[in-house]
Design a protein around this motif. Sequence first.
Motif: not given
Length: 210
Positions: A195-207
């Motif tokens: 679930a953590a990977f899902f949130f990080i991967f699909f909400s990637f931001n350059l910031k």
Amino acid sequence: FSFIFHAISLVFIYFAVQPVAKWYLAKVPALGVDLYYTATYVAYHLKHLSIPVSSFKDSWFGGYPLFNDTAQLQFYFMVPFAKYLGLIDGIKVYVMVSLLLFVVFSYLLFFQLSRNVIFSVVVSSLVASSPNIYGAATWGGSLPYFTTQMFFPLTLFFLVKYQQDFDKRWFWTAALFSGLGALGHPAILIFIFPAAFFFIFFSFNLKSKY
């Protein structure tokens, strides 16, 4: 106004959990063979409260004088309940408290994602009434696993907070609670990591620096 709405929501959530809690607490004998297995551990800590490294579990002693089970945190949490409410009743009450916290943390997660109080209350209430959630407290599985479920939505809540403003304090708080979950029962990581990977991967931001 936001505080008032959240307070009202928590009241609704309490009443959503109450039918399950009344049913579970009223069962005599208590439901779930694992409750008595858990009671053995909690009774040990009631008499010999010590840190895991120096604990000694004589009930399963096989020549190695250490209490070397990995999931112990929930047993420590159960000790005060068992001390003041009795061993079996105290464990049962703590199990239902953990269910309530699981639903409350789910509400916080749903609200953080949707910003809709009504939606969050409805979905979290449905979670509370799902046999797939409360049923695990009645089977032959592990009560520490059931009571550790509450760390799952809480970890994701802080992770979502991090994804919204990229304040690293939210990220490390999420990491802290995932670690506490692992101390409660390592199997919780099976849910937290994907679930953590899902949130990080699909909400990637350059910031965000990973």
